[in-house]
Enzyme design. Structure first.
Site, PDB file in Angstrom:
ATOM      1  N   LYS A  98      80.266   5.543  -9.218  1.00 37.10           N
ATOM      2  CA  LYS A  98      78.933   5.267  -8.935  1.00 37.10           C
ATOM      3  C   LYS A  98      78.091   6.339  -8.067  1.00 37.10           C
ATOM      4  O   LYS A  98      76.807   6.165  -7.906  1.00 37.10           O
ATOM      5  CB  LYS A  98      78.793   4.049  -7.858  1.00 37.10           C
ATOM      6  CG  LYS A  98      79.735   3.029  -8.241  1.00 37.10           C
ATOM      7  CD  LYS A  98      79.786   1.877  -7.080  1.00 37.10           C
ATOM      8  CE  LYS A  98      80.842   0.898  -7.572  1.00 37.10           C
ATOM      9  NZ  LYS A  98      82.371   1.006  -7.335  1.00 37.10           N
TER      10      LYS A  98
ATOM     11  N   GLU B 194      87.997   0.343  -2.607  1.00 37.97           N
ATOM     12  CA  GLU B 194      88.050   1.705  -3.098  1.00 37.97           C
ATOM     13  C   GLU B 194      89.080   2.453  -2.374  1.00 37.97           C
ATOM     14  O   GLU B 194      89.779   2.070  -1.565  1.00 37.97           O
ATOM     15  CB  GLU B 194      86.448   2.382  -2.517  1.00 37.97           C
ATOM     16  CG  GLU B 194      85.321   1.538  -3.050  1.00 37.97           C
ATOM     17  CD  GLU B 194      84.976   1.909  -4.447  1.00 37.97           C
ATOM     18  OE1 GLU B 194      84.838   3.058  -5.012  1.00 37.97           O
ATOM     19  OE2 GLU B 194      85.341   1.009  -5.301  1.00 37.97           O
TER      20      GLU B 194
ATOM     21  N   ASP C 285      79.761   0.686  -0.875  1.00 35.04           N
ATOM     22  CA  ASP C 285      79.827   0.380  -1.980  1.00 35.04           C
ATOM     23  C   ASP C 285      78.771  -0.418  -2.841  1.00 35.04           C
ATOM     24  O   ASP C 285      78.327  -0.460  -3.782  1.00 35.04           O
ATOM     25  CB  ASP C 285      81.314  -0.081  -2.169  1.00 35.04           C
ATOM     26  CG  ASP C 285      81.705  -0.237  -3.566  1.00 35.04           C
ATOM     27  OD1 ASP C 285      81.737   0.345  -4.426  1.00 35.04           O
ATOM     28  OD2 ASP C 285      81.831  -1.744  -3.926  1.00 35.04           O
TER      29      ASP C 285
ATOM     30  N   LYS D 248      75.468  -0.082  -5.355  1.00 34.71           N
ATOM     31  CA  LYS D 248      75.416  -1.140  -6.485  1.00 34.71           C
ATOM     32  C   LYS D 248      73.800  -1.547  -6.414  1.00 34.71           C
ATOM     33  O   LYS D 248      73.128  -1.618  -7.463  1.00 34.71           O
ATOM     34  CB  LYS D 248      76.108  -2.405  -6.414  1.00 34.71           C
ATOM     35  CG  LYS D 248      77.666  -1.765  -6.760  1.00 34.71           C
ATOM     36  CD  LYS D 248      78.885  -3.023  -6.525  1.00 34.71           C
ATOM     37  CE  LYS D 248      80.110  -2.386  -6.788  1.00 34.71           C
ATOM     38  NZ  LYS D 248      81.133  -3.369  -6.135  1.00 34.71           N
TER      39      LYS D 248
ATOM     40  N   GLY E 169      88.895  -4.516  -9.720  1.00 35.36           N
ATOM     41  CA  GLY E 169      90.177  -4.513 -10.409  1.00 35.36           C
ATOM     42  C   GLY E 169      90.388  -3.536 -11.557  1.00 35.36           C
ATOM     43  O   GLY E 169      89.367  -3.213 -12.370  1.00 35.36           O
TER      44      GLY E 169
ATOM     45  N   THR F 255      86.540   9.887 -11.602  1.00 27.68           N
ATOM     46  CA  THR F 255      87.270  10.632 -10.414  1.00 27.68           C
ATOM     47  C   THR F 255      86.617  10.317  -9.179  1.00 27.68           C
ATOM     48  O   THR F 255      87.273  10.266  -8.054  1.00 27.68           O
ATOM     49  CB  THR F 255      86.719  12.177 -10.598  1.00 27.68           C
ATOM     50  OG1 THR F 255      85.511  12.507 -10.566  1.00 27.68           O
ATOM     51  CG2 THR F 255      87.230  12.619 -11.663  1.00 27.68           C
TER      52      THR F 255
ATOM     53  N   GLY G 231      94.579  -2.586  -5.137  1.00 26.32           N
ATOM     54  CA  GLY G 231      93.510  -1.764  -6.062  1.00 26.32           C
ATOM     55  C   GLY G 231      92.119  -2.310  -6.044  1.00 26.32           C
ATOM     56  O   GLY G 231      91.565  -2.100  -7.086  1.00 26.32           O
TER      57      GLY G 231
END
Ligand code: ADP
Ligand code: ASP
Ligand code: MG
Length: 801
Positions: A565, A653, A664, A668, A782, A541, A650
């Site tokens: 994440k 984000e 993002d 990570k 992807g 989600t 896609g």
């Protein structure tokens, strides 16, 4: 010579006119291929009413009269409704109910021989239904004749549970039935003593009668018509998800029915156990289904898996040295030995209490004696009442006790602990003792275990956007002999769909919008309370609210797989909490796709650490979107246009600002840092954002609209790098406990400078890889690669558990 088929209709198959009409059809169909002999029970509920009548005290004639006339009317009304009535049958029914009334008011018999009096009362049920059904069959062009078996089935005088005199019974039945030229409609359940007093064979005894008839006539086939699809993995009244068993052996069914599977009387097989008669248990309202086929010779195959729930029982403990006194008392009073269904006891050691389990009805009778003995010995036994046994049967127990361990584990995970575990050595069953409500839950869970291929994994899929919907498609296509997946529920932010039998891609277009409203706490409650035993919650989600649900799920033994994440990048204490919950409950939390989509980055780092290596530096490009953007800039595409296409494809984000702000990539690196053991918060990271200060506080749409204003800035920055033979990359580095993330100008011909497409490249320096780094490179964004990475996490969990 035509084949002989015995058809036994239980009370439930004769419960009203429509069921009786259905039974007529069944008899007609059989008569086309075999010679039918029919055995009938009393109409549903009638035996219970007759028992209730026999309990009305002698002085209460008004109550008795009411019950008597209701019973009479029930039968005569049915006969009228069925239209097959003949005056003769009305007369016979009236005579039977006059006989019932005469017997009920026979005070002499009642006091002198209460057992005989009661069995005579009970016999009216079967006798009335035999007359009624024979009359209906005759009226439908199948000339039939009622046969009352008190004349042919001979028993001892154990009223209520009489024992058959086999040889005499066999001969009398054969003589009486073989010579008939009409269809015999035979009473189940009843016999008589040598003094011609009517006896009954025990509750559900009509099945036994059918076995006796099958033996006497050397029948080819016996059908038990009832109200369920056959012998099931459990009583569907307790376990609605019980499944039908296709084949069983005589040994299997005897074992099941002896331990409480009420669908067929335990003695049914006795008279025919040496014969090659096939038995079929069938549903009279689903006659097209073949039910359960039981044969002497069936190899007892994998179909033997079932459970029964028996009880209520009372459990009590006494100090071990007194075990013998109490067991002797129980043996004397019950006439049964320990280990029988009536009572059992076990001693563990001299220092632990001895445990007794007694049928509640037996306990009630002996309560005074038990209390008296306890008083004399100066103890107060610990007593718990209203307990039930869940008896689990499976062929697997022939090979090992693994099934016992697996079942106990799955119950423990749901917080259910049996009070007692009883495993009979060399038998195919074991039993667990629980309070009533837990017994029901345990039965449903164990049934799930028995019916599911043991390797089935249930999945709840939260979020069906780009990654979620692709994952659903991959699950649909997944095909393996060892593992099977069942998506029990899925949802988007507005709607939720559930289906225990499995949901598929097609349900997204076709049903999700009709699902209930998405309510996260309710979803969690349902998953925790549900009777699935191997459940994975997939969070696709990107919602904070959902990421906050993991501790509760992990604590309930539900595994979590997350491409999102968020959870790993909230505060450090939350990261720790997730690991604590998972390890306490043995549940798994997997998130390989948090870094580098499908690339095996997290697992490689953990493998290195597990093997004793220590990581000194992690650096490189961890944003497929950024690689794509800078590649496009190199080709001369304006920055703003490149952002829009990345979004369309896609890669980016859902809100491209999460990529452009560096958030993002920060997430990570934060996750990787925590994986290698650093305790670090988001604010400790140094992150360069590509979002110009002026556009920071705009909404998403206005932001995208104004982005072209910065195309020139990016063009200049790239040209400047190019003039030095360099290009731009968005890189990150974790070294000496610090993380720095931002745009770097790098030689065009370096490995990072040459990255194409949506590639990520991570360099791992460690004690072992100190000179040349271990490099992991490949597509890092992807929906396809991410969904495949999530499926991989799911598969790992199924292998671990
Ligand atoms: P009948 O009137 O046909 O003899 P019963 O009520 O005696 O019917 O037996 C059928 C019932 O047995 C079913 O309705 C079901 O509730 C119960 N039952 C208990 N265990 C099982 C099982 N393992 N498989 C099928 N039915 C079972
Ligand atoms: N009518 C009897 C009972 O209810 C016997 C039977 O149904 O098999 O127990
Ligand atoms: Mg029955």
């Amino acid at each position: 010579m035509s084949k002989i088929h015995i058809l036994k209709f239980g009370g439930t198959s004769l419960q009203d006119a429509s069921f009786i009409n259905q039974a007529v059809e069944v008899v007609k169909n059989t008569s086309r291929k075999a010679r039918p002999f029919i055995v009938v029970s009393a109409i549903a509920g009638v035996t219970d009413r007759l028992i209730a009548l026999s309990k009305i005290p002698a002085g209460k004639s008004a109550k008795a009269n009411k019950s008597l006339s209701e019973l009479r009317n029930l039968h005569t009304d049915l006969l009228t409704r069925l239209g097959g009535s003949t005056a003769e049958c009305f007369e016979k029914l009236n005579a039977l109910f006059d006989e019932l009334r005469g017997t009920y008011f026979d005070d002499h018999l009642r006091t002198a021989k209460p057992g005989a009096w009661r069995d005579h009362i009970l016999s009216i049920g079967e006798r009335a239904s035999a007359h009624l059904f024979a009359s209906v069959l005759s009226a439908r062009q199948l000339p039939s004749v009622p046969v009352e078996t008190q004349h042919y089935i001979k028993t001892d005088a154990t009223f209520g549970e009489a024992n058959i005199i086999p040889k005499l019974t066999r001969n009398l039945l054969a003589d009486a039935l073989n010579s008939l030229d009409k269809v015999a409609v035979i009473t189940g359940f009843i016999g008589s003593t040598k003094h011609r007093e009517i006896t009954t064979l025990g509750r559900s005894g009509s099945d036994y009668t059918a076995g006796l008839i099958a033996d006497a006539l050397n029948a080819d086939h016996l059908e038990i018509w009832t109200d369920v699809d056959g012998v099931l993995t459990a009583d569907p009244k307790i376990v609605p998800a019980a499944r039908n068993l296709e084949y069983l052996s005589f040994e299997d069914i005897s074992e099941l029915s002896a331990h409480g599977a009420k669908v067929i009387h335990p003695k049914t097989i006795h008279p025919i156990r040496e014969r090659d008669i096939s038995i079929q248990v069938r549903n009279s309202h689903q006659p097209q289904q073949s039910g359960t086929l039981i044969k002497r010779s069936h190899a007892s195959n994998g179909d033997f898996r079932s459970l029964t729930v028996t009880g209520p029982y009372v459990y009590f403990e006494v100090p071990d040295p007194l075990a013998k006194d109490f067991s002797e008392l129980l043996e004397q009073q019950t006439g049964a030995e320990s280990g029988s269904d009536g009572f059992s006891f076990s001693r563990i050691s001299r220092f632990e209490p001895a445990q007794f389990v007694i049928k509640e009805e037996v306990f009630r009778e002996l309560k005074d004696n038990i209390e008296h003995l306890a008083d004399r010995k100066g103890i107060e036994p610990v007593i718990s009442e209203n307990l039930y046994r869940v008896n689990t049967f499976t062929n697997k127990l022939r090979q090992s006790d693994l099934a016992v361990t697996q079942i106990l584990q799955l119950l423990y995970k749901k917080g259910i602990r049996p009070k007692r575990i009883h495993r009979e050595p060399n038998r195919r069953y074991f039993s667990l003792l629980f309070p009533e409500t837990e017994a029901r839950r345990a039965a449903n869970l164990i049934n799930e275990y028995l019916v599911s291929d043991t390797n089935r994994t249930d999945i709840f899929l939260a979020g069906v956007g780009a990654v979620g919907s692709k994952l659903l498609q991959l699950i649909d296509e997944f095909n393996s002999e060892d593992v099977s997946f069942n998506v029990i529920g899925l949802c988007n932010s507005t709607n939720t769909l559930w289906n225990n039998r499995g949901l598929h891609s097609a349900d997204l277009d076709n049903g999700l919008d009709k699902g209930g409203q998405t309510d996260w706490p309710a979803i969690v409650d349902k998953l925790i309370g549900g009777d699935w035993h191997h459940t994975i919650f997939v969070d696709a989600t990107g919602s904070e609210e959902v990421a906050r649900l993991y501790p509760g799920l992990l604590e309930a033994g539900i595994h979590v797989v997350s491409p999102s994440k968020l959870a790993n990048t909230f505060e450090q204490s939350y990261y720790d909490l997730l690991r604590e919950k998972a390890s306490a409950k043995g549940s798994s939390f997997r998130y390989e796709t948090n870094v580098g989509a499908g690339l095996p980055i997290i697992s490689t780092i953990n493998d290195l650490l597990d093997s004793g290596d220590s990581i000194t530096e992690l650096s490189g490009v961890l944003s497929g979107t950024m690689t794509y953007l800078f590649n496009k800039l190199e080709e001369g595409t304006p920055f703003s246009e490149a952002v829009l296409t990345a979004k369309k494809l896609g890669y980016a984000e859902p809100d491209p600002r999460d990529d452009l702000s560096g958030e993002d990539v920060a997430r990570k690196f934060l996750t990787l840092a925590r994986e290698i053991g650093l305790r670090i918060e988001r604010d400790d990271l140094e992150v360069e954002s590509l979002i110009p200060g002026e556009l920071k506080n705009l909404d998403r749409e206005s932001f995208l609209e104004r982005l072209p204003e910065f195309d020139e800035y990016w063009r200049n920055r790239l040209d400047e790098a190019a003039s030095k033979g360099e290009t731009l990359r968005y890189t990150g580095k974790l070294k000496d406990g610090k993380i720095r993330i931002g745009v770097e100008s790098l030689p065009m011909n370096s490995s990072l400078g040459q990255l194409k497409g949506t590639d990520n490249l991570l360099r791992i320096f460690s004690s072992r890889y100190s000179e040349t780094p271990l490099i992991i490179q490949g597509a890092g964004a992807g929906r396809e690669v991410t969904a495949a990475g999530v499926l991989n996490d799911i598969l790992k969990i199924t292998k671990e558990h």
